[in-house]
Write a protein that holds these residues in place. Structure first.
Motif, PDB file in Angstrom:
ATOM      1  N   LEU A 591       0.835  -1.203   0.000  1.00  0.00           N
ATOM      2  CA  LEU A 591       0.000   0.000   0.000  1.00  0.00           C
ATOM      3  C   LEU A 591       0.865   1.247   0.000  1.00  0.00           C
ATOM      4  CD1 LEU A 591      -2.532  -1.133   2.761  1.00  0.00           C
ATOM      5  CD2 LEU A 591      -2.941  -1.138   0.287  1.00  0.00           C
ATOM      6  N   GLN A 595      -2.248   5.139   2.989  1.00  0.00           N
ATOM      7  CA  GLN A 595      -3.316   4.143   3.083  1.00  0.00           C
ATOM      8  C   GLN A 595      -3.173   3.273   4.334  1.00  0.00           C
ATOM      9  OE1 GLN A 595      -2.502   2.428  -0.867  1.00  0.00           O
ATOM     10  NE2 GLN A 595      -4.592   3.040  -1.453  1.00  0.00           N
ATOM     11  N   PRO A 605      -4.168  -1.422   7.192  1.00  0.00           N
ATOM     12  CA  PRO A 605      -4.807  -0.702   6.090  1.00  0.00           C
ATOM     13  C   PRO A 605      -5.897   0.211   6.638  1.00  0.00           C
ATOM     14  CG  PRO A 605      -4.579  -3.023   5.552  1.00  0.00           C
ATOM     15  CD  PRO A 605      -4.214  -2.877   7.005  1.00  0.00           C
ATOM     16  N   ARG A 606      -5.972   1.394   6.091  1.00  0.00           N
ATOM     17  CA  ARG A 606      -6.917   2.375   6.626  1.00  0.00           C
ATOM     18  C   ARG A 606      -8.340   1.835   6.679  1.00  0.00           C
ATOM     19  NH1 ARG A 606      -6.588   7.536   7.737  1.00  0.00           N
ATOM     20  NH2 ARG A 606      -4.491   7.680   6.849  1.00  0.00           N
TER      21      ARG A 606
END
Length: 801
Positions: A591, A595, A605-606
């Motif tokens: 990513l 992110q 991961p967001r």
């Protein structure tokens, strides 16, 4: 996170934190938690690593021959009998020493004449009782002591100046021939206040004394030096606040390259400023070890420590305050004389030049200040920093002037304080300081409410046998010593700090710092800072300091600087680690960095907060998986950072004290003590409370008990714990602590110094309470300390008028 909010408005927290102590904190929540100090178990179970626990193989022992004269010319030194003893390894005098004098690192910032050199051993003239003349090295402590008893010194006594008053008297003998008036330096502070005083409706003048104190840490000074003749290296173990600076001193004095020196502090049993400089006797130990090619150990006994370790305070101020009839202060002027003892030691001048004079305005908006600061030589033990280092003196002077002004005008001293408080920040003082933040009135309000000031003031009348007094004192403390941008104010070099973080592949973290704890709780507080930034469990972070071979260079622990300066360096290094880990985690997850979020110890991961990588997984990848490294990145997550603050921090607060005086004996008893302090954002409330408790105890001791005295021949009268009084727990009240928190903009965490605050204001708070009690029967004012005989005589004088 709490570490990134320095501009938050102030908040008030009431009640001490001791009952809220915990052993762990949630991920990312260590900063601000009341964690128990991780240092304490080893201290409480006798597992500490103190100097006297260290005995290198082949150690011999040193005993100093010290002057028993306050001022005398050395006619001869006979070491022959001592040298003949079979268990005496060597005897050294000044004639044997090949070393440079101890350097002065904080020179007065004006031309005052070159200070006299401080040699390792005296050869011509001794100038205080306790000055080192010779050293005897024996195979055991007993043989060294016995050998020292056999050294015969023939003296020609000289006239003695044992006090400030004696040193400044007309025709006084000169301690040093190049300073015939005994004035070591003169420094102006502020500007011209004559116009203010010429037009002032009210002028109040007072002469105020700050009594001389001996630091008396639990562990006296000591040192071990060991010279490796093959590698040409020296190992040093020493009771110091500044290991790296000590290494520099030894390098300078003995001309040994610093890379050939290793200095270790271990656990230091208190210092209070007295273990900040390097002393002549410590230089002698290093010299002897190199000359003999074997370890040499010296550990002072208590009586030796009283004579040879720097004392504190010992000032006299002649001050005037100009005011309006409603109590608005227009200006302050006068002179402050500081007894510096027989010599200027490395950091002595800064105490009065950089702290007492500039901080005289204290919490108050005073437009005109005109001071002359004078350092005075006398035939006494040299003065050095002692907890607060010039700031308790300034607070005492200003708070007593406030009380005297209020008394002259018939006003409530609390109202006079309110009328003059600084209210807008940043605030530039007439003495060239810039106060960063605060809410002085909020602290005053909390103190008055908690102590029940209004009720006490109305109902404190004497019952015939007891006088009750209530006093308050407000203060401002300079901390974060000493930013490069303003170091010139006290004749000091700029003192930044740095931290180095090592991240192991398992995700555990070592933090190395250049500051050096001697009771402040660095192992706990610095671990909290790093754990908070990295989102780690607090127990996964270990802090190291005190060893020049493993800790990054730093200037040491003093001047309420470890949190604001050293802690900020830890935070900066931790941010570098976190940011690199964030980039590696993003690449491992495929990513972009934006992110990925760092939350609860994970890089996720967001859009998938529950997944992602732990810090330990990232740390492992950073070492073993080169594919996740960015272009030009080195393997691992290690990082270091320096922090040089833009300016000082300024803690503040108000303390309130209630005393009861027995009219028949003059004994002063403290019934209540309420402390309200503002040290900015709090890293650990348990540690802050502990620092306040200890400082208040020392300030109470100055107010009621401690006073190091000399007779008219310069002989110490209070050179043992049988003669020098300080309080036990039985003589101290329960301390009630509260806080106002106004974060400082001078560092990213908003923290200010807390280590010295209690000592800075408590003497003044007790003094104001004692004078409040005495004023009810027309007694006083009195000089410090308020011992039972002094108070009794004051009360007796009233009854015989």
């Amino acid at each position: 996170m709490s570490t990134t909010n320095p501009t938050a408005p102030h908040r008030i927290s009431r009640g001490g934190a001791a009952e809220r102590a915990v052993d762990s904190a949630p991920l990312g929540g260590a900063f601000g938690a009341g964690l128990r100090r991780r240092e304490d178990p080893r201290m409480l179970t006798g597992q500490g690593d103190f100097l006297d626990d260290v005995v290198p193989q082949g150690t011999c022992y040193a005993r100093f021959v010290r002057s028993d004269q306050a001022h005398a010319r050395i006619v001869s030194i006979d070491t022959s009998e001592a040298s003949r003893q079979h268990d005496v390894v060597a005897v050294f005098t000044a004639d044997d020493i090949d070393a440079a004098p101890i350097p002065l690192i904080r020179k007065p910032p004006v031309e005052s004449g070159e200070p006299p050199e401080v040699h390792l051993l005296s050869s011509g003239t001794v100038r205080f009782v306790g000055e080192p003349i010779a050293v005897v090295i024996g195979t055991s402590p007993e043989s060294a002591r016995d050998g020292a008893e056999l050294v015969v010194v023939d003296y020609e006594p000289l006239d003695v100046v044992p006090s400030l008053a004696a040193a400044l008297a007309d025709g006084a003998p000169a301690v040093h021939a190049d300073f015939p008036d005994n004035v070591a330096f003169r420094v102006p502070v502020g500007g011209d206040a004559s116009a203010v005083f010429d037009d002032a409706p009210v002028v109040v003048r007072a002469g105020l004394r700050n009594n001389r104190l001996a630091p008396v840490p639990l562990e006296p000074r000591g040192m071990i030096a060991s010279w490796d003749v093959h590698r040409q290296t020296m190992d040093v173990w020493i009771t110091t606040q500044r290991p790296h600076h000590t290494r520099w001193f030894i390098s300078h004095v003995l001309d040994i390259p610093e890379h050939q020196l290793r200095v270790r502090a271990g656990d230091v049993g208190g210092a209070f400023g007295s273990k900040e400089p390097m002393y002549p006797d410590e230089g002698v130990i290093a010299f002897a070890a190199r000359r003999l090619g074997r370890p040499v150990k010296w550990f002072a006994d208590r009586s030796e420590d009283f004579l040879a370790t720097t004392h504190g305070r010992d000032q006299y101020a002649d001050l005037e305050v100009a005011a309006t009839e409603d109590g608005r202060i227009l200006g302050v002027r006068g002179r402050i004389d500081a007894n510096m003892g027989a010599y200027l030691y490395p950091n002595s001048p800064g105490t009065v030049i950089g702290r007492t004079g500039p901080l005289l305005p204290q919490s108050y908006d005073i437009a005109a200040v005109e001071l002359e600061i004078r350092g005075i030589y006398s035939n006494t033990t040299p003065i050095g920093p002692y907890r607060g280092a010039g700031r308790p003196e300034a607070t005492y002077y200003m708070e007593r002037l406030i009380e005297l002004l209020a008394d002259r005008l018939g006003l409530d001293a609390v109202d006079v304080r309110r009328r003059n408080f600084v209210r807008a920040f940043p605030h530039a003082t007439a003495t060239k300081l810039t106060y960063d933040s605060g809410d002085y009135e909020a602290a005053l309000d909390v103190a008055l409410e908690e102590v029940g000031f209004a009720e006490l003031a109305d109902g404190r009348a004497s019952d015939g046998d007891t006088l009750v007094g209530v006093g308050v004192a407000s203060y401002v403390e300079i901390g974060g010593v000493t930013p490069s941008s303003v170091a010139y104010l006290e004749g000091s070099p700029g003192l930044w700090e740095q931290a180095a973080i090592t991240v192991h592949p398992t995700g555990r973290v070592d933090v190395g710092v250049g500051t050096c704890a001697h009771g402040q709780g660095h192992e706990t507080a610095f671990a909290q800072i790093a754990a908070d930034v990295l989102g780690l469990p607090y127990d996964d972070v270990v802090v190291h300091y005190g060893d020049t071979a493993s800790a990054p260079f730093g200037f040491g622990t003093f001047g309420s600087r470890s949190g604001p300066v050293g802690g900020a360096a830890v935070r900066a290094a931790a941010i570098k680690v976190r940011d690199k880990a964030h980039g590696i985690a993003a690449r491992r997850l495929g990513l972009e960095p934006d992110q990925v979020v760092h939350r609860d110890g994970r890089f996720s991961p967001r859009e998938d907060v529950g997944g992602g990588l732990t810090f330990a997984e990232v740390a492992h990848a950073a070492v073993f998986d080169h594919t996740v490294l960015g272009e030009g990145e080195e393997p691992g997550l290690d990082a270091s950072a320096r922090f040089d603050p833009p300016d000082y921090t300024f803690s503040s607060g108000t303390h309130a004290c209630v005393v009861a005086i027995d009219r028949a004996t003059g004994v002063v008893r403290i019934d209540r003590y309420v402390a309200v302090d503002d040290c900015g954002t709090v890293i650990n409330p348990i540690i802050v409370d502990g620092q306040v408790h200890g400082g208040v105890a020392q300030g109470i001791a100055q107010a009621l008990y401690e006073d190091f005295q000399y007779d008219d021949r310069g002989q110490p009268l209070t050179g043992t714990l049988m003669d020098y009084a300080f309080p036990t727990a039985a003589q101290l009240p329960r301390f009630e602590t509260h806080r106002v928190e106004s974060p400082s903009p001078a560092n990213p965490m908003g923290v200010k110094g807390a280590g010295e605050s209690g000592a800075i204001v408590s003497t003044a708070a007790v003094a104001n309470a004692v004078h409040d009690a005495l004023r009810q029967v027309g007694a006083g004012p009195l000089d410090l300390p308020f011992t039972a005989p002094r108070v009794w005589h004051a009360l007796s004088d009233v009854t015989t008028r």
